[in-house]
Design a protein around this motif. Sequence first.
Motif, mmCIF file in Angstrom:
data_model
loop_
_atom_site.group_PDB
_atom_site.id
_atom_site.type_symbol
_atom_site.label_atom_id
_atom_site.label_comp_id
_atom_site.label_asym_id
_atom_site.label_seq_id
_atom_site.Cartn_x
_atom_site.Cartn_y
_atom_site.Cartn_z
ATOM 1 N N HIS A 1 -39.441 10.958 -26.289
ATOM 2 C CA HIS A 1 -38.914 12.004 -25.399
ATOM 3 C C HIS A 1 -37.641 12.654 -25.957
ATOM 4 N N GLU A 2 -37.392 12.531 -27.270
ATOM 5 C CA GLU A 2 -36.179 13.093 -27.864
ATOM 6 C C GLU A 2 -36.509 14.036 -29.032
ATOM 7 N N PRO A 3 -37.368 15.036 -28.815
ATOM 8 C CA PRO A 3 -37.820 15.833 -29.955
ATOM 9 C C PRO A 3 -36.961 17.067 -30.237
ATOM 10 N N VAL A 4 -37.128 17.544 -31.450
ATOM 11 C CA VAL A 4 -36.773 18.908 -31.848
ATOM 12 C C VAL A 4 -38.008 19.485 -32.510
ATOM 13 N N GLY A 5 -38.342 20.719 -32.165
ATOM 14 C CA GLY A 5 -39.516 21.336 -32.769
ATOM 15 C C GLY A 5 -39.513 22.840 -32.627
ATOM 16 N N VAL B 1 -36.382 24.321 -30.637
ATOM 17 C CA VAL B 1 -35.979 23.876 -29.312
ATOM 18 C C VAL B 1 -35.908 22.348 -29.268
ATOM 19 N N GLY B 2 -35.245 21.859 -28.227
ATOM 20 C CA GLY B 2 -35.219 20.435 -27.936
ATOM 21 C C GLY B 2 -35.111 20.247 -26.443
ATOM 22 N N GLY B 3 -35.052 19.004 -26.013
ATOM 23 C CA GLY B 3 -34.966 18.696 -24.590
ATOM 24 C C GLY B 3 -35.789 17.465 -24.289
ATOM 25 N N ARG B 4 -35.849 17.121 -23.007
ATOM 26 C CA ARG B 4 -36.665 15.963 -22.619
ATOM 27 C C ARG B 4 -38.120 16.407 -22.528
ATOM 28 N N ALA C 1 -30.034 16.992 -34.564
ATOM 29 C CA ALA C 1 -29.524 17.591 -33.326
ATOM 30 C C ALA C 1 -29.624 16.649 -32.127
ATOM 31 N N LEU C 2 -30.758 15.969 -31.957
ATOM 32 C CA LEU C 2 -30.989 14.998 -30.876
ATOM 33 C C LEU C 2 -30.499 15.523 -29.523
ATOM 34 N N PRO C 3 -31.026 16.653 -29.078
ATOM 35 C CA PRO C 3 -30.490 17.302 -27.869
ATOM 36 C C PRO C 3 -30.546 16.446 -26.611
ATOM 37 N N GLU C 4 -31.674 15.752 -26.351
ATOM 38 C CA GLU C 4 -31.814 15.056 -25.070
ATOM 39 C C GLU C 4 -30.841 13.896 -24.903
ATOM 40 N N PRO C 5 -30.727 12.962 -25.860
ATOM 41 C CA PRO C 5 -29.777 11.872 -25.636
ATOM 42 C C PRO C 5 -28.333 12.342 -25.622
ATOM 43 N N VAL C 6 -28.009 13.347 -26.431
ATOM 44 C CA VAL C 6 -26.641 13.887 -26.402
ATOM 45 C C VAL C 6 -26.356 14.506 -25.038
ATOM 46 N N GLY C 7 -27.341 15.215 -24.486
ATOM 47 C CA GLY C 7 -27.167 15.787 -23.155
ATOM 48 C C GLY C 7 -26.906 14.721 -22.108
ATOM 49 N N CYS C 8 -27.589 13.582 -22.220
ATOM 50 C CA CYS C 8 -27.356 12.487 -21.273
ATOM 51 C C CYS C 8 -25.916 11.997 -21.352
ATOM 52 N N LEU D 1 -29.187 19.663 -14.330
ATOM 53 C CA LEU D 1 -27.961 19.096 -14.887
ATOM 54 C C LEU D 1 -28.185 18.620 -16.321
ATOM 55 N N LEU D 2 -29.327 18.002 -16.584
ATOM 56 C CA LEU D 2 -29.610 17.547 -17.943
ATOM 57 C C LEU D 2 -29.720 18.729 -18.891
ATOM 58 N N ARG D 3 -30.380 19.792 -18.462
ATOM 59 C CA ARG D 3 -30.523 20.956 -19.335
ATOM 60 C C ARG D 3 -29.163 21.571 -19.636
ATOM 61 N N GLU D 4 -28.300 21.697 -18.620
ATOM 62 C CA GLU D 4 -26.967 22.260 -18.838
ATOM 63 C C GLU D 4 -26.149 21.392 -19.771
ATOM 64 N N ALA D 5 -26.229 20.076 -19.588
ATOM 65 C CA ALA D 5 -25.475 19.168 -20.445
ATOM 66 C C ALA D 5 -26.024 19.162 -21.870
ATOM 67 N N THR D 6 -27.337 19.304 -22.009
ATOM 68 C CA THR D 6 -27.945 19.369 -23.335
ATOM 69 C C THR D 6 -27.452 20.598 -24.087
ATOM 70 N N LEU D 7 -27.410 21.735 -23.405
ATOM 71 C CA LEU D 7 -26.899 22.947 -24.033
ATOM 72 C C LEU D 7 -25.426 22.783 -24.409
ATOM 73 N N ALA D 8 -24.642 22.156 -23.530
ATOM 74 C CA ALA D 8 -23.228 21.923 -23.832
ATOM 75 C C ALA D 8 -23.078 21.026 -25.057
ATOM 76 N N GLY D 9 -23.917 19.985 -25.155
ATOM 77 C CA GLY D 9 -23.856 19.109 -26.315
ATOM 78 C C GLY D 9 -24.183 19.833 -27.608
ATOM 79 N N LEU D 10 -25.159 20.721 -27.571
ATOM 80 C CA LEU D 10 -25.497 21.509 -28.761
ATOM 81 C C LEU D 10 -24.368 22.451 -29.140
ATOM 82 N N ARG D 11 -23.707 23.025 -28.154
ATOM 83 C CA ARG D 11 -22.563 23.896 -28.448
ATOM 84 C C ARG D 11 -21.405 23.109 -29.061
#
Length: 315
Positions: free
Chosen positions: A59-63, A80-83, A111-118, A261-271
């Motif tokens: 559940h931690e992809p980038v593609g 993109v990434g996300g859960r 990048a690992l967007p999902e765990p960073v967003g968590c 909230l997870l999506r917003e935090a994921t975007l913040a982590g990528l930034r």
Amino acid sequence: MTATIYELTRPGSGRLAPQKLPSPGVNQVLVRVHTVGVCASDLPTWAGEQPAYPVQLGHEPVGEVVEAGPGADVRVGSLVGGRIEPSFATYAVADVADVVVIPDGVDPAVALPEPVGCVVEGYRRTPLAPGARVAVIGGGFMGLVMVQLLASSLIENLIVIDPRADAREAALACGAGEVYEPAAVPAVLRHGLGSAATHGVDVVVEASGSQAGLDLAGDLVRPHGALSILGYHQGPRQVDVENWNWKALDVVNAHVRDQRLLREATLAGLRLQQAGRLDLHKLVTHRFSAGRIDEAFETLRSKPHGFIKSVVDFN
């Protein structure tokens, strides 16, 4: 066309199996998976007996988006990434609400967007006053991302506690000021009944996901301090409610279950990665091809020297 997907077929063992190429529905996209992080939350499923097989994981992809369904406003060709799950696969279908576009300047390989967003959402929910003394229990991937976030905040001191010497070294490289193994934590950092007012720390982030980590967290935090539970606890746990009650602790369950909230935090982590405030290159220590997913999980379980995070490459 067929997509290859990992299927767990028995405890600790799986295979890559062919699967018909999925099609995105309304407000969905089809993602060709490039990389997937190996999450510790999947380890008990991989290692333990399950009610039925096969089981699909990841559940931690980038593609790359290769097809957009009706109403999906993500451009084909976007990274993109996300859960997105299951994502140990050549292709995965994702709801647009779970997808975040990888910004320019962010290395998609780490990048690992999902765990960073968590972790970013856990950081947001953790009360941090300027000048606070903060301890992080657990120097795994999630704990070390939190350490990097805390290292650039207005706190007085950052302490990391982990039984592994290499994890403590990694914590220092991520910005920790002090590191200890659990048995060597100084008495001044603990606060029990009758302790001096100067003992204990203001905020403890428990990132171990273990009973021992929870016990130590309760010992460290001072009266009217804060305990933020970032670790993912699978299975029953016991806590010393008398101690927590006597200390009048603020206890935060720092997990995120809200999709927005997870999506917003994921975007913040990528930034933050884009701005150079988070460096995941030093945290991704092991890479595996798609045919070695079982080896990736075994590496997570055994944690060889220097291990922090495994990533599986599908492209």
